[in-house]
Design a protein around this motif. Sequence first.
Motif, PDB file in Angstrom:
ATOM      1  N   ALA A   1       1.019  -1.271  -0.030  1.00  0.00           N
ATOM      2  CA  ALA A   1      -0.096   0.149   0.186  1.00  0.00           C
ATOM      3  C   ALA A   1       0.883   1.156  -0.203  1.00  0.00           C
ATOM      4  CB  ALA A   1      -0.922   0.022   1.315  1.00  0.00           C
ATOM      5  N   SER A   2       1.960   1.168   0.810  1.00  0.00           N
ATOM      6  CA  SER A   2       2.805   2.374   0.656  1.00  0.00           C
ATOM      7  C   SER A   2       3.608   2.518  -0.714  1.00  0.00           C
ATOM      8  CB  SER A   2       3.859   2.010   1.917  1.00  0.00           C
ATOM      9  OG  SER A   2       4.934   3.274   1.980  1.00  0.00           O
ATOM     10  N   GLN A   3       3.916   1.532  -1.229  1.00  0.00           N
ATOM     11  CA  GLN A   3       4.771   1.546  -2.602  1.00  0.00           C
ATOM     12  C   GLN A   3       3.528   2.162  -3.542  1.00  0.00           C
ATOM     13  OE1 GLN A   3       5.843  -2.548  -3.056  1.00  0.00           O
ATOM     14  NE2 GLN A   3       7.762  -2.052  -2.333  1.00  0.00           N
ATOM     15  N   ARG A   4       2.281   1.732  -3.589  1.00  0.00           N
ATOM     16  CA  ARG A   4       1.162   2.189  -4.371  1.00  0.00           C
ATOM     17  C   ARG A   4       1.079   3.757  -4.340  1.00  0.00           C
ATOM     18  NH1 ARG A   4      -1.423  -2.713  -3.469  1.00  0.00           N
ATOM     19  NH2 ARG A   4      -2.730  -1.804  -1.930  1.00  0.00           N
ATOM     20  N   LEU A   5       1.105   4.109  -2.917  1.00  0.00           N
ATOM     21  CA  LEU A   5       0.939   5.534  -2.584  1.00  0.00           C
ATOM     22  C   LEU A   5       2.120   6.605  -3.072  1.00  0.00           C
ATOM     23  CD1 LEU A   5      -0.715   7.848  -1.124  1.00  0.00           C
ATOM     24  CD2 LEU A   5       0.590   7.301   0.931  1.00  0.00           C
ATOM     25  N   GLN A   6       3.337   5.954  -2.857  1.00  0.00           N
ATOM     26  CA  GLN A   6       4.508   6.489  -3.418  1.00  0.00           C
ATOM     27  C   GLN A   6       4.384   6.745  -4.993  1.00  0.00           C
ATOM     28  OE1 GLN A   6       7.846   4.431  -1.613  1.00  0.00           O
ATOM     29  NE2 GLN A   6       7.426   4.993   0.365  1.00  0.00           N
ATOM     30  N   GLN A   7       4.135   5.605  -5.464  1.00  0.00           N
ATOM     31  CA  GLN A   7       3.938   5.538  -7.048  1.00  0.00           C
ATOM     32  C   GLN A   7       3.086   6.606  -7.579  1.00  0.00           C
ATOM     33  OE1 GLN A   7       3.350   1.540  -7.982  1.00  0.00           O
ATOM     34  NE2 GLN A   7       5.466   0.874  -7.531  1.00  0.00           N
ATOM     35  N   GLY A   8       1.835   6.569  -6.978  1.00  0.00           N
ATOM     36  CA  GLY A   8       0.724   7.454  -7.235  1.00  0.00           C
ATOM     37  C   GLY A   8       1.251   8.915  -7.198  1.00  0.00           C
ATOM     38  N   ILE A   9       1.884   9.208  -6.017  1.00  0.00           N
ATOM     39  CA  ILE A   9       2.415  10.625  -5.959  1.00  0.00           C
ATOM     40  C   ILE A   9       3.421  11.052  -6.844  1.00  0.00           C
ATOM     41  CG2 ILE A   9       3.605  12.359  -4.224  1.00  0.00           C
ATOM     42  CD1 ILE A   9       2.374  10.672  -1.948  1.00  0.00           C
TER      43      ILE A   9
ATOM     44  N   ILE B   1       1.821  11.811 -10.264  1.00  0.00           N
ATOM     45  CA  ILE B   1       1.220  13.116 -10.231  1.00  0.00           C
ATOM     46  C   ILE B   1       2.352  14.194 -10.453  1.00  0.00           C
ATOM     47  CG2 ILE B   1      -0.026  14.835  -8.732  1.00  0.00           C
ATOM     48  CD1 ILE B   1      -1.462  12.677  -7.425  1.00  0.00           C
ATOM     49  N   LEU B   2       3.563  14.023  -9.675  1.00  0.00           N
ATOM     50  CA  LEU B   2       4.345  15.082  -9.840  1.00  0.00           C
ATOM     51  C   LEU B   2       5.093  15.009 -11.173  1.00  0.00           C
ATOM     52  CD1 LEU B   2       6.299  14.461  -6.290  1.00  0.00           C
ATOM     53  CD2 LEU B   2       5.038  16.341  -7.223  1.00  0.00           C
ATOM     54  N   LYS B   3       5.391  13.882 -11.811  1.00  0.00           N
ATOM     55  CA  LYS B   3       5.898  13.818 -12.932  1.00  0.00           C
ATOM     56  C   LYS B   3       4.759  14.590 -14.355  1.00  0.00           C
ATOM     57  CE  LYS B   3       8.425   9.292 -12.881  1.00  0.00           C
ATOM     58  NZ  LYS B   3       8.461   8.094 -13.281  1.00  0.00           N
ATOM     59  N   VAL B   4       3.449  14.252 -13.973  1.00  0.00           N
ATOM     60  CA  VAL B   4       2.589  14.741 -14.824  1.00  0.00           C
ATOM     61  C   VAL B   4       2.439  16.501 -14.684  1.00  0.00           C
ATOM     62  CG1 VAL B   4      -0.010  15.380 -15.409  1.00  0.00           C
ATOM     63  CG2 VAL B   4       1.144  12.849 -15.098  1.00  0.00           C
ATOM     64  N   LEU B   5       2.606  16.910 -13.610  1.00  0.00           N
ATOM     65  CA  LEU B   5       2.625  18.349 -13.179  1.00  0.00           C
ATOM     66  C   LEU B   5       3.856  18.660 -13.790  1.00  0.00           C
ATOM     67  CD1 LEU B   5       1.311  18.483  -9.621  1.00  0.00           C
ATOM     68  CD2 LEU B   5       0.428  19.555 -11.440  1.00  0.00           C
ATOM     69  N   LEU B   6       4.978  18.266 -13.723  1.00  0.00           N
ATOM     70  CA  LEU B   6       6.315  18.726 -14.296  1.00  0.00           C
ATOM     71  C   LEU B   6       6.174  18.897 -15.913  1.00  0.00           C
ATOM     72  CD1 LEU B   6       9.228  19.544 -14.170  1.00  0.00           C
ATOM     73  CD2 LEU B   6       9.952  16.990 -14.135  1.00  0.00           C
ATOM     74  N   GLY B   7       5.560  17.721 -16.371  1.00  0.00           N
ATOM     75  CA  GLY B   7       5.406  17.847 -17.826  1.00  0.00           C
ATOM     76  C   GLY B   7       4.391  18.570 -18.469  1.00  0.00           C
ATOM     77  N   THR B   8       3.359  19.118 -17.636  1.00  0.00           N
ATOM     78  CA  THR B   8       2.441  20.071 -17.913  1.00  0.00           C
ATOM     79  C   THR B   8       2.984  21.527 -17.669  1.00  0.00           C
ATOM     80  OG1 THR B   8       0.670  18.607 -17.327  1.00  0.00           O
ATOM     81  CG2 THR B   8       0.105  20.684 -17.466  1.00  0.00           C
ATOM     82  N   PHE B   9       3.844  21.661 -16.634  1.00  0.00           N
ATOM     83  CA  PHE B   9       4.583  22.859 -16.358  1.00  0.00           C
ATOM     84  C   PHE B   9       5.491  23.374 -17.609  1.00  0.00           C
ATOM     85  CE2 PHE B   9       8.159  25.431 -14.729  1.00  0.00           C
ATOM     86  CZ  PHE B   9       7.399  26.674 -14.338  1.00  0.00           C
ATOM     87  N   ILE B  10       6.063  22.397 -17.972  1.00  0.00           N
ATOM     88  CA  ILE B  10       7.220  22.697 -19.297  1.00  0.00           C
ATOM     89  C   ILE B  10       6.401  23.037 -20.618  1.00  0.00           C
ATOM     90  CG2 ILE B  10       8.661  21.715 -20.891  1.00  0.00           C
ATOM     91  CD1 ILE B  10       9.531  19.777 -18.617  1.00  0.00           C
ATOM     92  N   VAL B  11       5.136  22.429 -20.559  1.00  0.00           N
ATOM     93  CA  VAL B  11       4.275  22.660 -21.954  1.00  0.00           C
ATOM     94  C   VAL B  11       3.805  24.058 -21.756  1.00  0.00           C
ATOM     95  CG1 VAL B  11       2.111  22.048 -23.128  1.00  0.00           C
ATOM     96  CG2 VAL B  11       3.490  20.262 -22.368  1.00  0.00           C
ATOM     97  N   SER B  12       3.331  24.210 -20.218  1.00  0.00           N
ATOM     98  CA  SER B  12       2.719  25.807 -20.255  1.00  0.00           C
ATOM     99  C   SER B  12       3.666  26.812 -20.490  1.00  0.00           C
ATOM    100  CB  SER B  12       2.170  25.902 -18.658  1.00  0.00           C
ATOM    101  OG  SER B  12       3.274  26.083 -17.687  1.00  0.00           O
TER     102      SER B  12
END
Length: 227
Positions: free
Chosen positions: A16-24, A27-38
């Motif tokens: 459960a801890s691994q899934r939570l870490q992977q999920g977070i 999210i951070l990777k998507v935010l980084l990619g989106t920030f670059i595009v912005s």
Amino acid sequence: MNTIQLEFTEQRNIRASQRLQQGILQILKVLLGTFIVSIGVLILKHSEIITGGTVGLSLSLSYWLGTSFSVTYLLVNIPFYVLSLFKMGWKFTVSTLFAVSALSLMSAAAARLPEFVLPGWFGAAIGGSVMGLGMSYLFLNGSSLGGSNILALIFHKKFGWNPGKVMFVLDGLIIAGSFYSIGLFKGIYSVLSIVILSFMIHLFKSRFAAPAKAPAQTRIVPAAEAS
């Protein structure tokens, strides 16, 4: 509670801890990619040129109708969510919806910056490169910015077509239809921007369909071995 039950509970908690870490992390990777595009979108917008995809279509409509890019972008992407859900799965669709929403919010925040004008060649070269880098990073992390991004990935997944070339054709059609709102010379710069953007995506295309590496499994040492 016996030793076996303790080990099972510990394993479940670790997973459960691994899934939570992977999920977070996702999210951070998507935010980084989106920030670059912005950043790329900001450069294009202040160069008064467009690019392809729903980003370019939304920019063109916002120039023509005088509407907010962030709202227009959200509305234009609605039909593609349904297509993505059936062809790419719910995880990809949710990630794409998150990325589109994040880009809309970032663009709305960027609209509060002081007005400035950038030369068209700068917008085409730098804006196209930055957007291509950001989109490639999103593709590599199981997300997209909707529209032609989704179509390109579907064709790549099903037929093995080069996503950069698919996006170039689709984006070219969008830009051809936007010459009315931006004019001939800015339209030429816009064509240059999608050439550069498509080239950036082409550089990473071989990794889009590569299977993701399985996360390292944590081995649980039974109490009998640990003692």
